[in-house]
Motif scaffolding. Structure first.
Motif, PDB file in Angstrom:
ATOM      1  N   LEU A  31       0.837  -1.197   0.000  1.00 22.91           N
ATOM      2  CA  LEU A  31       0.000   0.000   0.000  1.00 22.91           C
ATOM      3  C   LEU A  31       0.874   1.251   0.000  1.00 22.91           C
ATOM      4  CD1 LEU A  31      -2.775   1.329   0.082  1.00 22.91           C
ATOM      5  CD2 LEU A  31      -2.704   1.141   2.575  1.00 22.91           C
ATOM      6  N   GLY A  32       1.896   1.243   0.822  1.00 21.03           N
ATOM      7  CA  GLY A  32       2.815   2.383   0.877  1.00 21.03           C
ATOM      8  C   GLY A  32       3.486   2.633  -0.460  1.00 21.03           C
ATOM      9  N   ARG A  33       3.903   1.572  -1.130  1.00 21.19           N
ATOM     10  CA  ARG A  33       4.533   1.721  -2.454  1.00 21.19           C
ATOM     11  C   ARG A  33       3.525   2.239  -3.470  1.00 21.19           C
ATOM     12  NH1 ARG A  33       7.795  -3.321  -1.523  1.00 21.19           N
ATOM     13  NH2 ARG A  33       5.950  -4.380  -2.286  1.00 21.19           N
ATOM     14  N   ALA A  34       2.290   1.726  -3.392  1.00 20.79           N
ATOM     15  CA  ALA A  34       1.259   2.177  -4.339  1.00 20.79           C
ATOM     16  C   ALA A  34       0.940   3.653  -4.131  1.00 20.79           C
ATOM     17  CB  ALA A  34      -0.005   1.327  -4.183  1.00 20.79           C
ATOM     18  N   VAL A  35       0.794   4.056  -2.882  1.00 17.99           N
ATOM     19  CA  VAL A  35       0.525   5.466  -2.580  1.00 17.99           C
ATOM     20  C   VAL A  35       1.708   6.322  -3.017  1.00 17.99           C
ATOM     21  CG1 VAL A  35       0.176   7.144  -0.711  1.00 17.99           C
ATOM     22  CG2 VAL A  35      -1.138   5.016  -0.747  1.00 17.99           C
ATOM     23  N   GLY A  36       2.916   5.857  -2.719  1.00 22.31           N
ATOM     24  CA  GLY A  36       4.118   6.592  -3.125  1.00 22.31           C
ATOM     25  C   GLY A  36       4.223   6.726  -4.625  1.00 22.31           C
ATOM     26  N   ALA A  37       3.876   5.643  -5.348  1.00 25.49           N
ATOM     27  CA  ALA A  37       3.919   5.700  -6.813  1.00 25.49           C
ATOM     28  C   ALA A  37       2.930   6.730  -7.346  1.00 25.49           C
ATOM     29  CB  ALA A  37       3.623   4.317  -7.398  1.00 25.49           C
ATOM     30  N   LEU A  38       1.778   6.830  -6.713  1.00 26.52           N
ATOM     31  CA  LEU A  38       0.780   7.819  -7.132  1.00 26.52           C
ATOM     32  C   LEU A  38       1.224   9.238  -6.796  1.00 26.52           C
ATOM     33  CD1 LEU A  38      -2.059   8.637  -8.169  1.00 26.52           C
ATOM     34  CD2 LEU A  38      -2.851   8.324  -5.819  1.00 26.52           C
ATOM     35  N   THR A  39       1.655   9.434  -5.571  1.00 25.15           N
ATOM     36  CA  THR A  39       1.990  10.791  -5.129  1.00 25.15           C
ATOM     37  C   THR A  39       3.279  11.320  -5.751  1.00 25.15           C
ATOM     38  OG1 THR A  39       3.091   9.989  -3.131  1.00 25.15           O
ATOM     39  CG2 THR A  39       0.746  10.558  -2.950  1.00 25.15           C
ATOM     40  N   ASP A  40       4.053  10.461  -6.365  1.00 21.69           N
ATOM     41  CA  ASP A  40       5.273  10.898  -7.036  1.00 21.69           C
ATOM     42  C   ASP A  40       5.042  11.255  -8.501  1.00 21.69           C
ATOM     43  OD1 ASP A  40       6.596  10.491  -4.678  1.00 21.69           O
ATOM     44  OD2 ASP A  40       7.677   8.697  -5.321  1.00 21.69           O
ATOM     45  N   THR A  41       3.808  11.205  -8.966  1.00 25.70           N
ATOM     46  CA  THR A  41       3.540  11.524 -10.367  1.00 25.70           C
ATOM     47  C   THR A  41       3.319  13.023 -10.543  1.00 25.70           C
ATOM     48  OG1 THR A  41       1.142  11.245 -10.165  1.00 25.70           O
ATOM     49  CG2 THR A  41       2.432   9.276 -10.757  1.00 25.70           C
ATOM     50  N   PRO A  42       3.683  13.540 -11.694  1.00 24.07           N
ATOM     51  CA  PRO A  42       3.420  14.966 -11.947  1.00 24.07           C
ATOM     52  C   PRO A  42       1.926  15.284 -11.897  1.00 24.07           C
ATOM     53  CG  PRO A  42       4.926  14.092 -13.597  1.00 24.07           C
ATOM     54  CD  PRO A  42       4.452  12.923 -12.781  1.00 24.07           C
ATOM     55  N   GLU A  43       1.088  14.399 -12.431  1.00 24.80           N
ATOM     56  CA  GLU A  43      -0.348  14.648 -12.473  1.00 24.80           C
ATOM     57  C   GLU A  43      -0.942  14.804 -11.074  1.00 24.80           C
ATOM     58  OE1 GLU A  43       0.844  12.233 -16.058  1.00 24.80           O
ATOM     59  OE2 GLU A  43       1.219  12.057 -13.916  1.00 24.80           O
ATOM     60  N   PHE A  44      -0.570  13.927 -10.168  1.00 23.42           N
ATOM     61  CA  PHE A  44      -1.084  14.019  -8.800  1.00 23.42           C
ATOM     62  C   PHE A  44      -0.679  15.346  -8.180  1.00 23.42           C
ATOM     63  CE2 PHE A  44      -0.565  13.726  -4.227  1.00 23.42           C
ATOM     64  CZ  PHE A  44      -1.789  13.214  -3.826  1.00 23.42           C
ATOM     65  N   ASN A  45       0.561  15.732  -8.376  1.00 23.19           N
ATOM     66  CA  ASN A  45       1.055  16.971  -7.773  1.00 23.19           C
ATOM     67  C   ASN A  45       0.448  18.201  -8.416  1.00 23.19           C
ATOM     68  OD1 ASN A  45       3.293  16.530  -5.610  1.00 23.19           O
ATOM     69  ND2 ASN A  45       3.490  14.874  -7.101  1.00 23.19           N
ATOM     70  N   VAL A  46       0.243  18.175  -9.721  1.00 20.56           N
ATOM     71  CA  VAL A  46      -0.445  19.296 -10.375  1.00 20.56           C
ATOM     72  C   VAL A  46      -1.849  19.432  -9.785  1.00 20.56           C
ATOM     73  CG1 VAL A  46      -1.474  20.110 -12.548  1.00 20.56           C
ATOM     74  CG2 VAL A  46       0.892  19.263 -12.520  1.00 20.56           C
ATOM     75  N   ALA A  56      -8.968  23.070 -11.116  1.00 21.63           N
ATOM     76  CA  ALA A  56      -8.003  21.959 -11.114  1.00 21.63           C
ATOM     77  C   ALA A  56      -8.136  21.128 -12.391  1.00 21.63           C
ATOM     78  CB  ALA A  56      -8.193  21.087  -9.874  1.00 21.63           C
ATOM     79  N   VAL A  57      -9.367  20.925 -12.856  1.00 19.73           N
ATOM     80  CA  VAL A  57      -9.574  20.188 -14.103  1.00 19.73           C
ATOM     81  C   VAL A  57      -8.964  20.957 -15.272  1.00 19.73           C
ATOM     82  CG1 VAL A  57     -11.342  19.396 -15.746  1.00 19.73           C
ATOM     83  CG2 VAL A  57     -11.590  18.906 -13.296  1.00 19.73           C
ATOM     84  N   ILE A  58      -9.167  22.266 -15.295  1.00 19.08           N
ATOM     85  CA  ILE A  58      -8.572  23.091 -16.358  1.00 19.08           C
ATOM     86  C   ILE A  58      -7.051  22.962 -16.319  1.00 19.08           C
ATOM     87  CG2 ILE A  58      -8.184  25.460 -17.178  1.00 19.08           C
ATOM     88  CD1 ILE A  58     -11.065  26.082 -16.128  1.00 19.08           C
ATOM     89  N   MET A  59      -6.470  23.034 -15.120  1.00 22.94           N
ATOM     90  CA  MET A  59      -5.014  22.967 -15.008  1.00 22.94           C
ATOM     91  C   MET A  59      -4.487  21.590 -15.425  1.00 22.94           C
ATOM     92  SD  MET A  59      -2.437  24.545 -12.156  1.00 22.94           S
ATOM     93  CE  MET A  59      -3.464  25.948 -11.947  1.00 22.94           C
ATOM     94  N   LEU A  60      -5.194  20.529 -15.048  1.00 23.67           N
ATOM     95  CA  LEU A  60      -4.787  19.189 -15.477  1.00 23.67           C
ATOM     96  C   LEU A  60      -4.905  19.032 -16.990  1.00 23.67           C
ATOM     97  CD1 LEU A  60      -6.246  16.931 -12.663  1.00 23.67           C
ATOM     98  CD2 LEU A  60      -3.833  17.102 -13.336  1.00 23.67           C
ATOM     99  N   LEU A  61      -5.948  19.600 -17.565  1.00 22.84           N
ATOM    100  CA  LEU A  61      -6.109  19.561 -19.010  1.00 22.84           C
ATOM    101  C   LEU A  61      -4.966  20.301 -19.701  1.00 22.84           C
ATOM    102  CD1 LEU A  61      -7.884  18.751 -21.430  1.00 22.84           C
ATOM    103  CD2 LEU A  61      -9.126  20.878 -21.111  1.00 22.84           C
ATOM    104  N   ALA A  62      -4.641  21.481 -19.206  1.00 22.28           N
ATOM    105  CA  ALA A  62      -3.525  22.252 -19.782  1.00 22.28           C
ATOM    106  C   ALA A  62      -2.217  21.478 -19.647  1.00 22.28           C
ATOM    107  CB  ALA A  62      -3.426  23.614 -19.099  1.00 22.28           C
ATOM    108  N   TYR A  63      -1.978  20.890 -18.472  1.00 22.15           N
ATOM    109  CA  TYR A  63      -0.784  20.065 -18.254  1.00 22.15           C
ATOM    110  C   TYR A  63      -0.750  18.912 -19.269  1.00 22.15           C
ATOM    111  CZ  TYR A  63       1.872  16.162 -16.493  1.00 22.15           C
ATOM    112  OH  TYR A  63       2.716  15.083 -16.425  1.00 22.15           O
TER     113      TYR A  63
END
Length: 169
Positions: A11-26, A68-75
């Motif tokens: 679970l920790g690795r899965a959460v870490g993999a998600l939170t380390d993505t540019p999309e999640f952080n944007v 946030a949706v607009i920003m993710l779309l632009a990203y």
């Protein structure tokens, strides 16, 4: 069968993999920055001062999710154009310009439609809202929000992902 001590690790690795993505952080920084912005600019819109606190908060949260949706779309558009999800880590000026221009363009369309009653929700500006000359579109939500916040988001995402990469080493 999964052993309990391995579930937490997976679970920790899965959460870490998600939170380390540019999309999640944007998305995360877009939500945080835009909510504060929406609350701060609320007094420039008709009726917000008279609404109950909970109603203003709800309206600002709805706008924030849209932002946030607009920003993710632009990203995402920039990522497709440059063929890299990690463009945000070492972006060139034209990539940042495209990122901002997409947000400004989408927001201009929404503001134009909403202030004329053609959007899902509609709103009006108070006389204290500065307008972009010749457009009757608010300067604060269009240019200030969609130039300042995307660039701040990029700065925060770079710092966060650099910190994550450093912690992994």
């Amino acid at each position: 069968m999964l052993r309990p001590e391995r579930v937490g690790t997976r679970l920790g690795r899965a959460v870490g993999a998600l939170t380390d993505t540019p999309e999640f952080n944007v998305a995360a920084f877009a939500l945080l920055l835009n909510f504060a912005w929406e609350i701060l600019q609320a007094p420039l819109f008709v009726g917000m001062a008279e609404m109950p606190h909970a109603q203003v908060t709800k309206a600002c949260l709805q706008a924030t999710v849209g932002d946030a949706v607009i920003m993710l779309l632009a990203y995402g558009v920039v990522a497709v154009v440059v063929r890299s999800r990690s463009w945000i880590l070492a972006s060139k000026g034209w990539q940042l310009s495209l990122f901002v221009a997409i947000g400004v363009s989408i927001t201009a369309g929404i503001e134009w439609l909403a202030t004329r009653g053609y959007w899902m929700a509609s709103w009006n500006y108070l006389p204290t809202m500065p307008l972009v000359p010749g457009t009757d579109i608010g300067l604060v939500p269009l240019l200030l929000q969609w130039i300042v916040l995307p660039l701040l988001t990029v700065w925060f995402v770079r710092r966060q992902l650099a910190h994550c990469a450093q912690a992994a080493n």
